[in-house]
Design a protein around this motif. Structure first.
Motif, PDB file in Angstrom:
ATOM      1  N   LEU A  24       0.798  -1.221   0.000  1.00 28.54           N
ATOM      2  CA  LEU A  24       0.000   0.000   0.000  1.00 28.54           C
ATOM      3  C   LEU A  24       0.826   1.263   0.000  1.00 28.54           C
ATOM      4  CD1 LEU A  24      -2.759  -0.960   2.589  1.00 28.54           C
ATOM      5  CD2 LEU A  24      -3.085  -0.597   0.156  1.00 28.54           C
ATOM      6  N   TYR A  43      -2.961  12.498   4.190  1.00 29.38           N
ATOM      7  CA  TYR A  43      -3.826  11.544   3.500  1.00 29.38           C
ATOM      8  C   TYR A  43      -5.252  12.065   3.583  1.00 29.38           C
ATOM      9  CZ  TYR A  43      -0.060   8.304   2.780  1.00 29.38           C
ATOM     10  OH  TYR A  43       1.097   7.727   2.334  1.00 29.38           O
ATOM     11  N   ASP A  78     -13.237   2.627   0.753  1.00 23.22           N
ATOM     12  CA  ASP A  78     -11.861   2.364   0.324  1.00 23.22           C
ATOM     13  C   ASP A  78     -10.878   3.246   1.089  1.00 23.22           C
ATOM     14  OD1 ASP A  78     -12.806   0.516  -1.515  1.00 23.22           O
ATOM     15  OD2 ASP A  78     -12.941   1.990  -3.139  1.00 23.22           O
ATOM     16  N   GLN A  79     -11.266   4.486   1.381  1.00 17.48           N
ATOM     17  CA  GLN A  79     -10.420   5.370   2.179  1.00 17.48           C
ATOM     18  C   GLN A  79     -10.162   4.762   3.555  1.00 17.48           C
ATOM     19  OE1 GLN A  79     -12.496   9.122   2.420  1.00 17.48           O
ATOM     20  NE2 GLN A  79     -12.796   9.220   0.203  1.00 17.48           N
ATOM     21  N   GLN A  82      -7.847   1.622   3.570  1.00 12.85           N
ATOM     22  CA  GLN A  82      -6.429   1.940   3.425  1.00 12.85           C
ATOM     23  C   GLN A  82      -5.856   2.479   4.729  1.00 12.85           C
ATOM     24  OE1 GLN A  82      -3.607   5.146   1.158  1.00 12.85           O
ATOM     25  NE2 GLN A  82      -5.164   4.146  -0.094  1.00 12.85           N
ATOM     26  N   ARG A  86      -3.076   0.545   7.435  1.00 12.07           N
ATOM     27  CA  ARG A  86      -1.758   1.147   7.665  1.00 12.07           C
ATOM     28  C   ARG A  86      -1.594   1.582   9.117  1.00 12.07           C
ATOM     29  NH1 ARG A  86       0.003   4.948   2.790  1.00 12.07           N
ATOM     30  NH2 ARG A  86       1.916   4.769   4.003  1.00 12.07           N
TER      31      ARG A  86
END
Length: 424
Positions: A24, A43, A78-79, A82, A86
């Motif tokens: 990622l 981000y 999807d945000q 991710q 992480r």
């Protein structure tokens, strides 16, 4: 997804997550130490004006740090995936995070984001509207700074409806009358099995004076107001005035259907206004806006807010610079840029009085009035689970049986609060 009782991320997860992280992590996320100043990795979801805001903050930093805008996927799910992956891997390459207003409590409960304290917290709260600020707190502490907010409005055809309805019952009656006259009549909004349906019902619940969870976000309430909202949603779905695609409609298809001229009313976010102006200026001239309809005639509606908060990762190697960057990204001047050029309503009340807002937000007074009396979605670390079960129980809205559905919701939400029976 973390449960309400989660503490720090478990080290046992980091080995498996590290493999995901390797795939990622962007290759351009250097720390910047080689040049003597750190890179602060932001981000954040796609936003038309964000790079301009980042450039302004980099100029203000005068070389002490540089913000790099790492664009998240367009879809909220999807945000979140991710960022969760992480953060669970304790990734030090993430510094400032654009966190959906429904995720702050989850991220804070997992110790993935830092508390805002001292002067940082004072600045984040100063002049910020109460509704957005509420979404940035967890257990009485501030974990984010509201960057932008949003509320839905009632959009209506002035050539069909001289005065906007104040309640759902009034709007349904007007639509039925228009239908009988052979005129465009539909009430167009989002009824698919996703977050938009949860927002619709949550607004009805708040407008009826009801509650889904208790104030602490730990127990199911689902009181008489929530049941009344189920009755209202059922009535809308079975009244013969919604679109045939209502049970599958999301924001943009709803916008397009109204834009095609099929609707007399639309319940949607303010993004529909510039889109309609560009697509059909003649129709746009006939469309006005009003406060979202209420459930009770004598009680104003309480619209559910959306938006994004800025949080600082617990694993950032540059927390001081990250807090400074976050404060710059959401200051009054940059919120105005994001509003005028990016279409995101400000969280700072003072920005609405700026003359530059008049053309970009002719509906700003209505937006501000709703924001001052807004509803939040249930504030709990388990929100993602709760949203999943609510949308499933409410879909399709025409099949709602208020008493039975309320009973099913109480059980399903109670399980979701404990992360039972819901896929993470």
């Amino acid at each position: 997804m973390s449960s309400p009782g989660s503490s720090r991320p478990r080290r046992a997860r980091t080995v498996a997550a590290a493999a995901t992280l390797a795939l990622l992590a962007p290759t351009a996320c250097g720390s910047g130490e080689e040049s003597g100043s750190p890179t602060i990795n932001l981000y954040y979801p796609p936003e038309q004006s964000m790079q301009e805001v980042v450039d302004a903050c980099n100029a203000q930093a005068q070389g002490r740090y540089r913000i790099a805008y790492r664009v998240l996927p367009r879809q909220a799910d999807d945000q979140r995936v991710q960022m969760v992956r992480r953060l669970a891997a304790e990734d030090t390459g993430m510094d400032v995070l654009g966190v959906d207003v429904t995720w702050t409590q989850e991220f804070a409960s997992a110790d993935w984001i830092r508390e805002w304290t001292g002067e940082d917290a004072q600045e984040a709260q100063r002049g910020t509207l109460a509704g957005p600020l509420e979404t940035a707190r967890y257990q009485g502490k501030l974990y984010a700074a509201p960057k932008h907010t949003n509320v839905q409005l009632l959009w209506y055809r002035t050539d069909l409806v001289p005065q906007p309805p104040k309640t759902w019952d009034e709007m349904i009656a007007q639509a039925q009358q228009l239908k009988g006259q052979g005129k465009p009549y539909r009430v167009i909004t989002m009824g698919a099995q996703y977050e938009g349906l949860v927002v619709l019902w949550n607004t009805m619940v708040a407008s009826a004076g009801g509650q889904i969870l208790n104030t602490e976000g730990t127990k199911v309430v689902l009181d008489d107001g929530a049941v009344k909202a189920l009755e209202q949603l059922k009535q809308l779905a079975t009244s013969g005035v919604t679109s045939p695609s209502f049970a599958n409609a999301t924001e943009d298809p709803a916008r397009l259907e109204f834009q095609s001229g099929n609707g007399a009313f639309q319940l949607n976010w303010p993004f529909v206004y510039p889109a309609l102006q560009e697509a059909d200026p003649e129709l746009a001239a006939k469309v006005k806006w009003a406060r979202y309809p209420g459930v009770d005639e004598n009680t104003p509606s309480r619209a559910t807010i959306g938006g994004s908060n800025l949080a600082v990762s617990a694993f950032s190697r540059h927390p001081a610079e990250s807090f400074e960057a976050a404060k710059c990204l959401r200051n009054a001047e940059n919120q105005k840029i994001s509003a005028v050029k990016g279409g995101t309503p400000p969280t700072l009340e003072s920005v609405y009085a700026d003359p530059e807002m008049d053309e970009a937000y002719p509906m700003k007074e209505t937006i501000l009035a709703e924001l001052k009396d807004a509803a939040t979605r249930p504030l709990t670390p388990a929100y993602q689970n709760i949203s999943t079960v609510i949308s499933a129980e409410l879909s399709p809205p025409s099949a709602i049986e208020p008493d039975r559905t309320a009973k099913d919701l109480r059980r399903s939400i109670a399980d979701a609060l404990e992360s039972k029976g819901v896929l993470p």
